[in-house]
Design a protein around this motif. Structure first.
Motif, PDB file in Angstrom:
ATOM      1  N   LEU A 151       0.915  -1.063  -0.025  1.00 22.03           N
ATOM      2  CA  LEU A 151      -0.001  -0.071   0.079  1.00 22.03           C
ATOM      3  C   LEU A 151       0.889   1.152   0.138  1.00 22.03           C
ATOM      4  O   LEU A 151       0.555   2.053  -0.575  1.00 22.03           O
ATOM      5  N   HIS A 152       2.084   1.223   0.798  1.00 22.18           N
ATOM      6  CA  HIS A 152       2.945   2.125   0.719  1.00 22.18           C
ATOM      7  C   HIS A 152       3.401   2.631  -0.664  1.00 22.18           C
ATOM      8  O   HIS A 152       3.378   3.487  -0.929  1.00 22.18           O
ATOM      9  N   LYS A 153       3.790   1.618  -1.517  1.00 19.52           N
ATOM     10  CA  LYS A 153       4.195   1.706  -2.938  1.00 19.52           C
ATOM     11  C   LYS A 153       2.999   2.076  -3.714  1.00 19.52           C
ATOM     12  O   LYS A 153       3.160   3.135  -4.520  1.00 19.52           O
ATOM     13  N   VAL A 154       1.888   1.882  -3.562  1.00 21.09           N
ATOM     14  CA  VAL A 154       0.746   2.428  -4.086  1.00 21.09           C
ATOM     15  C   VAL A 154       0.653   3.812  -3.918  1.00 21.09           C
ATOM     16  O   VAL A 154       0.318   4.691  -4.769  1.00 21.09           O
ATOM     17  N   ALA A 155       0.806   4.241  -2.604  1.00 20.81           N
ATOM     18  CA  ALA A 155       0.813   5.778  -2.357  1.00 20.81           C
ATOM     19  C   ALA A 155       1.657   6.576  -3.047  1.00 20.81           C
ATOM     20  O   ALA A 155       1.542   7.422  -3.605  1.00 20.81           O
ATOM     21  N   VAL A 156       3.190   5.832  -3.132  1.00 19.69           N
ATOM     22  CA  VAL A 156       3.893   6.626  -3.753  1.00 19.69           C
ATOM     23  C   VAL A 156       3.752   6.696  -5.339  1.00 19.69           C
ATOM     24  O   VAL A 156       3.829   8.001  -6.035  1.00 19.69           O
ATOM     25  N   GLN A 157       3.278   5.622  -5.899  1.00 21.16           N
ATOM     26  CA  GLN A 157       3.013   6.074  -7.299  1.00 21.16           C
ATOM     27  C   GLN A 157       1.757   6.725  -7.560  1.00 21.16           C
ATOM     28  O   GLN A 157       1.736   7.577  -8.371  1.00 21.16           O
ATOM     29  N   ALA A 158       0.786   6.580  -6.401  1.00 21.38           N
ATOM     30  CA  ALA A 158      -0.538   7.763  -6.654  1.00 21.38           C
ATOM     31  C   ALA A 158       0.145   9.215  -6.615  1.00 21.38           C
ATOM     32  O   ALA A 158      -0.668  10.131  -7.249  1.00 21.38           O
ATOM     33  N   SER A 159       1.253   9.493  -5.881  1.00 21.30           N
ATOM     34  CA  SER A 159       1.531  10.591  -5.827  1.00 21.30           C
ATOM     35  C   SER A 159       2.096  11.441  -7.096  1.00 21.30           C
ATOM     36  O   SER A 159       1.912  12.793  -6.969  1.00 21.30           O
ATOM     37  N   HIS A 160       2.131  10.787  -8.105  1.00 20.72           N
ATOM     38  CA  HIS A 160       2.476  11.237  -9.265  1.00 20.72           C
ATOM     39  C   HIS A 160       1.614  11.702  -9.855  1.00 20.72           C
ATOM     40  O   HIS A 160       1.152  12.629 -10.814  1.00 20.72           O
ATOM     41  N   TYR A 161       0.253  10.844  -9.976  1.00 22.45           N
ATOM     42  CA  TYR A 161      -0.930  11.310 -10.814  1.00 22.45           C
ATOM     43  C   TYR A 161      -2.211  11.809  -9.710  1.00 22.45           C
ATOM     44  O   TYR A 161      -2.916  12.539 -10.339  1.00 22.45           O
ATOM     45  N   ASP A 162      -2.215  11.579  -8.508  1.00 24.09           N
ATOM     46  CA  ASP A 162      -3.410  11.971  -7.745  1.00 24.09           C
ATOM     47  C   ASP A 162      -2.875  12.063  -6.097  1.00 24.09           C
ATOM     48  O   ASP A 162      -2.969  11.295  -5.474  1.00 24.09           O
ATOM     49  N   PRO A 163      -2.156  13.383  -5.919  1.00 25.12           N
ATOM     50  CA  PRO A 163      -1.504  13.598  -4.791  1.00 25.12           C
ATOM     51  C   PRO A 163      -2.408  13.556  -3.517  1.00 25.12           C
ATOM     52  O   PRO A 163      -2.139  13.059  -2.604  1.00 25.12           O
ATOM     53  N   VAL A 164      -3.752  13.790  -3.780  1.00 21.47           N
ATOM     54  CA  VAL A 164      -4.757  13.589  -2.633  1.00 21.47           C
ATOM     55  C   VAL A 164      -4.993  12.313  -2.170  1.00 21.47           C
ATOM     56  O   VAL A 164      -5.191  11.907  -1.199  1.00 21.47           O
ATOM     57  N   LEU A 165      -4.943  11.476  -3.409  1.00 23.34           N
ATOM     58  CA  LEU A 165      -5.670  10.040  -3.140  1.00 23.34           C
ATOM     59  C   LEU A 165      -4.180   9.473  -2.334  1.00 23.34           C
ATOM     60  O   LEU A 165      -4.313   8.828  -1.372  1.00 23.34           O
ATOM     61  N   SER A 166      -3.051   9.762  -2.633  1.00 21.92           N
ATOM     62  CA  SER A 166      -1.885   9.400  -2.016  1.00 21.92           C
ATOM     63  C   SER A 166      -1.764   9.815  -0.540  1.00 21.92           C
ATOM     64  O   SER A 166      -1.336   8.909   0.172  1.00 21.92           O
ATOM     65  N   GLU A 167      -2.083  11.007  -0.153  1.00 22.95           N
ATOM     66  CA  GLU A 167      -2.298  11.699   1.095  1.00 22.95           C
ATOM     67  C   GLU A 167      -3.200  10.909   1.967  1.00 22.95           C
ATOM     68  O   GLU A 167      -2.951  10.380   3.143  1.00 22.95           O
ATOM     69  N   LYS A 168      -4.302  10.533   1.154  1.00 24.56           N
ATOM     70  CA  LYS A 168      -5.371   9.659   2.241  1.00 24.56           C
ATOM     71  C   LYS A 168      -4.998   8.150   2.294  1.00 24.56           C
ATOM     72  O   LYS A 168      -5.227   7.712   3.383  1.00 24.56           O
TER      73      LYS A 168
END
Ligand SMILES: Nc1ncnc2c1ncn2[C@@H]1O[C@H](COP(=O)(O)OP(=O)(O)OP(=O)(O)O)[C@@H](O)[C@H]1O
Ligand SMILES: [Mg+2]
Length: 358
Positions: free
Chosen positions: A25-42
């Motif tokens: 999930l941590h990896k998913v958050a890091v990936q998401a930070s490139h296209y959806d920073p809000v989702l990554s933060e959540k």
């Protein structure tokens, strides 16, 4: 996220291997930070809060001696995706509280204490309870709620012991304790026979505020600050007075919490008038249901529903006050005709005159 990644996450969740799942999930958050920073933060917020599960209350939750029901509601961890909407003043106060709590050891080394007891007052539906939860989530602490209106409804002698049990429990580990409906203690003044018990109860509360440990935060919330004993007021480190939201804040609320209405947020904020967030929330939920069931557009269902909310009704009465005054009716007559108090009629007329002059 591609379908392979989704399936492997599902496998991990089902295989009950929390450590590997957290890593993924941590990896998913890091990936998401490139296209959806809000989702990554959540995602990161959920991972952090979940890691705090060890901060669960160490002792069993106190129960009522007769009913055996829990005396406090416990939420741990507290996860909130969106911050409540605040005026700049209140946001600055709350940020200061968080800063002091996070820098507690620095302050204590210099003989100072971080803010630990807060009194929230203001009308219904403006975020007193929500803010107490929000503070718990920002501080990463479990959130405990004691509804005083509920415990006060039982036999008073027992109430004192119940409140004491909850306070002792909440003082024994780091947490945020909310004493909701705090004025319930002040309101119960109707029976002289109970006066002695009531005094004892107030003493229990005063003592609790005085002896509250630095490690936890005590919050009391009330709609009726004016009913509280001045001795109680003085004891809190900080008072936060919440007001009905301004038009700008109502628009910000709609944009954040009702993103599908973002295009109409400014118009709706104006349309709703001086009402609370929970009034708006209720109206919009009602309208949403109506739109789904009648298969019509959400926005077209809002106007009709909003007219029936209590705050909006008051707002509509404002227009009536101004109309009747223009027709030459006295403030006393308007107050009788519209069933609102004379000071309120006066306040509306004063505001109106000010606006005309501006
Ligand atoms: N500042 C805010 N920002 C965003 N939403 C809010 C805010 N305040 C209230 N709301 C909305 O209104 C609902 C009710 O708010 P809350 O329970 O915190 O009000 P309250 O001030 O504690 O009212 P009461 O005096 O009736 O207990 C919330 O669940 C939320 O949907
Ligand atoms: Mg509340």
């Amino acid at each position: 996220m591609d379908s392979k990644a989704i399936l492997s996450l599902i496998d991990l969740a089902l295989s009950a291997d929390p450590r590997t799942l957290r890593m993924h999930l941590h990896k998913v958050a890091v990936q998401a930070s490139h296209y959806d920073p809000v989702l990554s933060e959540k995602i990161l917020a959920r991972l952090t809060a979940n890691g705090l599960r060890s901060a669960q209350p160490p002792k069993p939750i106190p129960v009522d001696s007769d009913s055996r029901l829990n005396l406090v509601k416990v939420e741990s961890p507290v996860v909130m995706d969106d911050a409540p909407i605040y005026s700049e003043d209140i946001l600055a106060l709350l940020d200061q509280v968080v800063l002091e709590r996070k820098s507690a050891s620095k302050l204590m080394a210099e003989g100072l204490s971080p803010a630990k007891s807060l009194l929230f007052q203001g009308p219904p539906g403006v975020g007193k309870t929500m803010t107490a939860r929000w503070l718990a989530s920002r501080l990463g602490l479990p959130f405990l709620t004691l509804d005083l209106a509920t415990v006060m409804s039982s036999f008073l002698g027992k109430t004192g012991n119940n409140i004491k049990a909850v306070i002792d429990h909440a003082s024994s580990f780091p947490c945020v304790l909310l004493l909701d409906e705090f004025d319930a203690v002040a309101k119960r003044r109707d029976d002289d026979r109970e006066l002695g018990e009531l005094k004892r109860l107030v003493t229990v509360l005063l003592q609790a505020i005085d002896e509250w440990p630095e490690s936890s935060v005590l919050i009391a919330a009330t709609n009726h600050g004016e009913l509280l004993d001045p001795a109680i007021w003085r004891r809190f480190d900080l008072e936060v007075s919440f007001d009905l939201p301004s038009e700008k804040m109502r628009a910000a609320y709609i944009k954040t919490y009702w993103p599908e209405l973002i295009k109409h947020a400014n118009d709706l904020a104006h349309f709703f008038g001086e009402v609370s967030y929970s009034d708006i929330d209720r109206s919009l939920k009602k309208a949403k249901k109506k739109s789904i069931l009648s298969e019509s557009k959400f926005i077209t269902c809002i106007t009709g529903v909003a007219e029936t909310t209590p705050g909006k009704k008051f707002e509509l009465k404002k227009k009536d006050v101004i109309r009747l005054a223009a027709e030459g009716m006295s403030q006393r007559a308007i107050s009788v005709a519209l069933e609102i108090s004379r000071p309120t009629v006066k306040k509306i007329m004063d505001q109106y005159e000010e606006c005309k002059e501006a």
